[in-house]
Design a protein around this motif. Structure first.
Motif, PDB file in Angstrom:
ATOM      1  N   ALA A 430      47.861 -17.235  25.451  1.00  0.00           N
ATOM      2  CA  ALA A 430      46.932 -16.704  24.452  1.00  0.00           C
ATOM      3  C   ALA A 430      45.816 -15.901  25.120  1.00  0.00           C
ATOM      4  O   ALA A 430      45.451 -14.810  24.663  1.00  0.00           O
ATOM      5  N   LEU A 431      45.272 -16.423  26.218  1.00  0.00           N
ATOM      6  CA  LEU A 431      44.195 -15.726  26.929  1.00  0.00           C
ATOM      7  C   LEU A 431      44.689 -14.423  27.553  1.00  0.00           C
ATOM      8  O   LEU A 431      44.000 -13.397  27.507  1.00  0.00           O
ATOM      9  N   VAL A 432      45.875 -14.466  28.139  1.00  0.00           N
ATOM     10  CA  VAL A 432      46.449 -13.254  28.737  1.00  0.00           C
ATOM     11  C   VAL A 432      46.684 -12.195  27.661  1.00  0.00           C
ATOM     12  O   VAL A 432      46.320 -11.018  27.820  1.00  0.00           O
ATOM     13  N   MET A 433      47.290 -12.600  26.557  1.00  0.00           N
ATOM     14  CA  MET A 433      47.636 -11.632  25.523  1.00  0.00           C
ATOM     15  C   MET A 433      46.401 -11.062  24.836  1.00  0.00           C
ATOM     16  O   MET A 433      46.368  -9.890  24.449  1.00  0.00           O
ATOM     17  N   CYS A 434      45.364 -11.873  24.675  1.00  0.00           N
ATOM     18  CA  CYS A 434      44.111 -11.386  24.092  1.00  0.00           C
ATOM     19  C   CYS A 434      43.541 -10.263  24.952  1.00  0.00           C
ATOM     20  O   CYS A 434      43.142  -9.205  24.446  1.00  0.00           O
ATOM     21  N   GLU A 435      43.519 -10.475  26.265  1.00  0.00           N
ATOM     22  CA  GLU A 435      42.991  -9.467  27.178  1.00  0.00           C
ATOM     23  C   GLU A 435      43.908  -8.257  27.246  1.00  0.00           C
ATOM     24  O   GLU A 435      43.441  -7.117  27.370  1.00  0.00           O
ATOM     25  N   ARG A 436      45.217  -8.489  27.174  1.00  0.00           N
ATOM     26  CA  ARG A 436      46.159  -7.360  27.187  1.00  0.00           C
ATOM     27  C   ARG A 436      45.876  -6.411  26.012  1.00  0.00           C
ATOM     28  O   ARG A 436      46.017  -5.193  26.120  1.00  0.00           O
ATOM     29  N   MET A 437      45.427  -6.970  24.873  1.00  0.00           N
ATOM     30  CA  MET A 437      45.122  -6.146  23.707  1.00  0.00           C
ATOM     31  C   MET A 437      43.681  -5.648  23.706  1.00  0.00           C
ATOM     32  O   MET A 437      43.217  -5.126  22.702  1.00  0.00           O
ATOM     33  N   GLY A 438      42.989  -5.812  24.821  1.00  0.00           N
ATOM     34  CA  GLY A 438      41.640  -5.267  24.940  1.00  0.00           C
ATOM     35  C   GLY A 438      40.542  -6.304  24.939  1.00  0.00           C
ATOM     36  O   GLY A 438      39.420  -6.042  25.370  1.00  0.00           O
ATOM     37  N   GLY A 439      40.836  -7.509  24.418  1.00  0.00           N
ATOM     38  CA  GLY A 439      39.890  -8.613  24.475  1.00  0.00           C
ATOM     39  C   GLY A 439      38.673  -8.485  23.583  1.00  0.00           C
ATOM     40  O   GLY A 439      37.710  -9.244  23.732  1.00  0.00           O
ATOM     41  N   GLU A 440      38.684  -7.539  22.647  1.00  0.00           N
ATOM     42  CA  GLU A 440      37.516  -7.348  21.787  1.00  0.00           C
ATOM     43  C   GLU A 440      37.634  -8.234  20.553  1.00  0.00           C
ATOM     44  O   GLU A 440      38.548  -8.073  19.740  1.00  0.00           O
ATOM     45  N   LEU A 441      36.687  -9.173  20.405  1.00  0.00           N
ATOM     46  CA  LEU A 441      36.715 -10.145  19.313  1.00  0.00           C
ATOM     47  C   LEU A 441      35.451 -10.065  18.478  1.00  0.00           C
ATOM     48  O   LEU A 441      34.379  -9.693  18.981  1.00  0.00           O
ATOM     49  N   SER A 442      35.568 -10.441  17.228  1.00  0.00           N
ATOM     50  CA  SER A 442      34.388 -10.531  16.374  1.00  0.00           C
ATOM     51  C   SER A 442      33.636 -11.820  16.690  1.00  0.00           C
ATOM     52  O   SER A 442      34.165 -12.722  17.360  1.00  0.00           O
ATOM     53  N   ALA A 443      32.430 -11.925  16.220  1.00  0.00           N
ATOM     54  CA  ALA A 443      31.617 -13.122  16.457  1.00  0.00           C
ATOM     55  C   ALA A 443      32.290 -14.361  15.883  1.00  0.00           C
ATOM     56  O   ALA A 443      32.111 -15.471  16.390  1.00  0.00           O
ATOM     57  N   THR A 444      33.089 -14.187  14.847  1.00  0.00           N
ATOM     58  CA  THR A 444      33.791 -15.315  14.232  1.00  0.00           C
ATOM     59  C   THR A 444      34.800 -15.935  15.186  1.00  0.00           C
ATOM     60  O   THR A 444      35.015 -17.151  15.172  1.00  0.00           O
ATOM     61  N   ASP A 445      35.409 -15.109  16.036  1.00  0.00           N
ATOM     62  CA  ASP A 445      36.511 -15.574  16.881  1.00  0.00           C
ATOM     63  C   ASP A 445      36.101 -15.942  18.303  1.00  0.00           C
ATOM     64  O   ASP A 445      36.871 -16.564  19.027  1.00  0.00           O
ATOM     65  N   GLU A 446      34.903 -15.555  18.706  1.00  0.00           N
ATOM     66  CA  GLU A 446      34.477 -15.840  20.077  1.00  0.00           C
ATOM     67  C   GLU A 446      34.406 -17.333  20.396  1.00  0.00           C
ATOM     68  O   GLU A 446      34.759 -17.745  21.516  1.00  0.00           O
ATOM     69  N   PRO A 447      33.974 -18.209  19.462  1.00  0.00           N
ATOM     70  CA  PRO A 447      33.983 -19.645  19.779  1.00  0.00           C
ATOM     71  C   PRO A 447      35.379 -20.175  20.101  1.00  0.00           C
ATOM     72  O   PRO A 447      35.536 -21.026  20.978  1.00  0.00           O
ATOM     73  N   TYR A 448      36.395 -19.650  19.403  1.00  0.00           N
ATOM     74  CA  TYR A 448      37.762 -20.090  19.671  1.00  0.00           C
ATOM     75  C   TYR A 448      38.198 -19.666  21.066  1.00  0.00           C
ATOM     76  O   TYR A 448      38.855 -20.419  21.784  1.00  0.00           O
ATOM     77  N   LEU A 449      37.811 -18.451  21.470  1.00  0.00           N
ATOM     78  CA  LEU A 449      38.104 -17.991  22.828  1.00  0.00           C
ATOM     79  C   LEU A 449      37.468 -18.933  23.844  1.00  0.00           C
ATOM     80  O   LEU A 449      38.108 -19.331  24.831  1.00  0.00           O
ATOM     81  N   SER A 450      36.234 -19.329  23.620  1.00  0.00           N
ATOM     82  CA  SER A 450      35.530 -20.230  24.541  1.00  0.00           C
ATOM     83  C   SER A 450      36.234 -21.576  24.635  1.00  0.00           C
ATOM     84  O   SER A 450      36.327 -22.170  25.718  1.00  0.00           O
ATOM     85  N   GLN A 451      36.733 -22.073  23.503  1.00  0.00           N
ATOM     86  CA  GLN A 451      37.439 -23.359  23.506  1.00  0.00           C
ATOM     87  C   GLN A 451      38.734 -23.270  24.302  1.00  0.00           C
ATOM     88  O   GLN A 451      39.071 -24.186  25.067  1.00  0.00           O
ATOM     89  N   MET A 452      39.450 -22.167  24.150  1.00  0.00           N
ATOM     90  CA  MET A 452      40.680 -21.984  24.919  1.00  0.00           C
ATOM     91  C   MET A 452      40.378 -21.859  26.406  1.00  0.00           C
ATOM     92  O   MET A 452      41.100 -22.380  27.261  1.00  0.00           O
ATOM     93  N   GLN A 453      39.295 -21.171  26.741  1.00  0.00           N
ATOM     94  CA  GLN A 453      38.907 -21.044  28.143  1.00  0.00           C
ATOM     95  C   GLN A 453      38.482 -22.397  28.714  1.00  0.00           C
ATOM     96  O   GLN A 453      38.772 -22.710  29.873  1.00  0.00           O
ATOM     97  N   GLU A 454      37.813 -23.204  27.917  1.00  0.00           N
ATOM     98  CA  GLU A 454      37.411 -24.532  28.371  1.00  0.00           C
ATOM     99  C   GLU A 454      38.638 -25.392  28.626  1.00  0.00           C
ATOM    100  O   GLU A 454      38.684 -26.166  29.590  1.00  0.00           O
ATOM    101  N   LEU A 455      39.647 -25.258  27.773  1.00  0.00           N
ATOM    102  CA  LEU A 455      40.891 -26.008  27.962  1.00  0.00           C
ATOM    103  C   LEU A 455      41.605 -25.567  29.239  1.00  0.00           C
ATOM    104  O   LEU A 455      42.102 -26.391  30.011  1.00  0.00           O
TER     105      LEU A 455
END
Length: 560
Positions: A430-455
């Motif tokens: 999920a982290l790789v593919m998010c960055e492959r697509m540019g990694g630009e997220l709205s404020a709504t989705d940034e907490p989910y990114l942080s949770q995946m990174q913490e995992l």
């Protein structure tokens, strides 16, 4: 109709367990058989175990219960006809509750007369073996002890599952009368004064089983080297325990709601459930399962006492249903890595060549500090192949949502239903593919990114960004997934560790030297952007945790 959706590949299965009856239709088309896609599934919440006890005494299964079972089977028979499932591809399998019923023969006979389906009664030993195969289907590899907790019994054995080869104890599985529902009854009968005696009985039986199972020395040595045994747990009771642990996890909210592949260390395996409020309000915990938690907690503590050296515990979705299906697959299909199978349907034309190119973007192992290297889970051939196979899956999405769609691809997106993936595989891809697509997220989705990174952890998360940026550059150079190497279209990449001197402070720092060589002028613009993106991911402000976090400087140059 595609080959994958041809009814001749459909397998219908009824799993008549102790706590419920499960109905499913699975698509075992060769292309995706390893992950056993589910076409239809349902569950009849009827406990055949509870139906055999009244006021603490065992009684025959009542006619009213038999009628409910037959009614559910006839409904499923109509559904199988609607899906055009061949009659010979339907199986009805029963386990311990049916096997031990006083009127088992009459019960099964009525089912056959009403449905024309014969009930296969699994022997105790077969139930354990098939349950173990269900657990094998749930992971790419297994090395440890496997356990399946049903309503009436629990099975235990050891397993080594690598490269499609499954090894288990020659003694099969040891079965104990310690199912979730059975433990509730045993605890009630023993009373508070008898709990210590019951715990000693269970510990003694578990310890004896570990001796009787003839665990190979290689597996014992591996456990010693890795700081303890790895346990793989399946069955409704254990999965319920897993959901409680998920709710109590330090990452809040825990980002992956799928129980299969969830992992906890021993220290998190034995929480004080009494301190956990409102279990019935917990995701995927029914009122019935909540009532069984004290009994499951008792069982878990007895296990921990018997196997004091436990490193990690994995929870598996696979049980009897998955075990029966997985056992029917050819060895070459069983050997496929689930993540590769799950992404294959999206594979581009030049998957092999693009995978080699992506691998070349990763520097070789660090000579003096392995802690700087990417985790093996990110650089394994199956992970890189899976990344390339998914490389173009989101190119049709609007730029507003392509990165978040990719980020959620492994949970609620196109891989959400893929069986056999670990949570770390889901998080990293999920982290790789998010960055492959540019990694630009709205404020709504940034907490989910942080949770995946913490995992995933800081180091793995940064390397996932790096590999994602590298993959994005490759996709920009070859937007159709075709490399045309036979026409002389050649792009070479290399990455290596180096040291550079910072211009302002003159400080020497370690960096990754990312080099590109290409022979077509029309690629000038795409390569320039790619180099810029690779350097950008190495800037401290893009490290995981910011300037004081984890990351590596990246410099770019042309290959000679």
């Amino acid at each position: 109709m595609s080959e994958r959706n041809e009814p001749k590949h459909y397998q219908a299965l009824v799993d008549m367990g102790s706590n419920g009856i499960r109905f499913s239709i699975s698509d075992l088309s060769p292309q995706a058989a390893r992950i056993m896609p589910t076409v239809y599934q349902d569950r009849l919440g009827l406990s055949l175990y509870d139906a055999q006890y009244q006021s603490g005494k065992k009684v025959p299964i009542s006619q009213s219960t038999i009628d409910k079972v037959i009614k559910g089977l006839l409904r499923f028979k109509r559904i199988c006809e609607d899906y055009h499932v061949p009659h010979e591809n339907v199986r009805v399998v029963a386990t311990e509750a049916t096997r031990k019923a006083i009127n088992s023969h009459a019960f099964r006979q009525q089912i056959e007369e009403a449905t024309a389906w014969k009930v296969e009664l699994l022997a105790k030993e077969d139930e354990g073996r098939i349950g173990a195969m269900g657990i094998a289907s749930s992971f790419g590899t297994i090395n440890g002890l496997v356990m399946d907790l049903g309503g009436g019994s629990m099975q235990m054995t050891w397993m080594i599952f690598e490269h499609g080869q499954v090894r288990t104890s020659p003694r099969g599985a040891v079965s104990f009368p310690y199912g979730a529902a059975a433990m509730m009854r045993r605890l009630d009968e023993a009373g508070a004064d008898g709990h210590d005696a019951l715990r000693r009985e269970m510990s003694t039986n578990f310890e004896k089983a570990l001796r009787d199972l003839e665990i190979p020395e290689s597996l014992s040595q591996r456990a010693e080297q890795e700081g303890g045994w790895t346990l793989y747990l399946s069955g409704g009771g254990f999965r319920g325990w897993g959901y409680i642990l998920m709710a109590m996890h330090s990452i809040k909210p825990y980002p992956i709601p799928i129980i299969n592949g969830f992992r906890v260390p021993r220290s998190s395996f034995l929480p004080n459930v009494k301190e956990f409020s409102d279990p019935e309000d917990t995701f995927r915990i029914s009122a019935r399962r909540a009532s069984q938690l004290p009994a499951i907690s008792f069982l878990v503590n007895a296990l921990a006492e018997s196997i004091p050296s436990i490193a990690y515990i994995y929870f598996a979705q696979g049980g009897v249903r998955e075990g029966l299906l997985f056992s029917s697959l050819a060895a070459n299909i069983q050997s496929e890595y689930p993540l590769v199978t799950a992404t294959r349907v999206h594979a581009p034309h030049s998957t092999s060549s693009l995978s080699r190119l992506l691998k070349a973007t990763i520097p070789p192992p660090h000579q003096t500090d392995p802690s700087k290297d990417p985790p093996a889970a990110l650089t394994s051939p199956h992970f890189l192949t899976s990344t390339v196979q998914l490389l173009y899956a989101y190119t049709s999405y609007p730029k507003d949502i392509d990165a978040v769609a990719a980020l959620r691809s492994t949970t609620v997106g196109i891989l959400g239903d893929a069986h056999g993936l670990s949570h770390i595989d889901r998080a990293l891809l999920a982290l790789v593919m998010c960055e492959r697509m540019g990694g630009e997220l709205s404020a709504t989705d940034e907490p989910y990114l942080s949770q995946m990174q913490e995992l995933a952890g800081p180091r793995a998360s940064w390397w996932a960004k790096y590999i994602g940026r590298a993959a994005g550059g490759i996709a920009a150079l070859f937007p159709a997934g075709v490399m045309r190497e036979h026409e002389g279209v050649q792009v070479d990449v290399a990455a290596s560790w180096c040291t550079v001197v910072k211009k302002k402070k003159g400080k020497v720092v370690e960096a990754i030297d990312f080099q590109v060589r290409y022979g077509m002028q029309e690629l000038d613009g795409a390569v320039k952007v790619w180099r810029h993106h690779m350097e950008k991911v190495g800037k401290k402000k893009h490290w995981i945790g910011g300037k004081e976090g984890w990351g590596v400087k990246v410099v770019t140059s042309s290959m000679k």
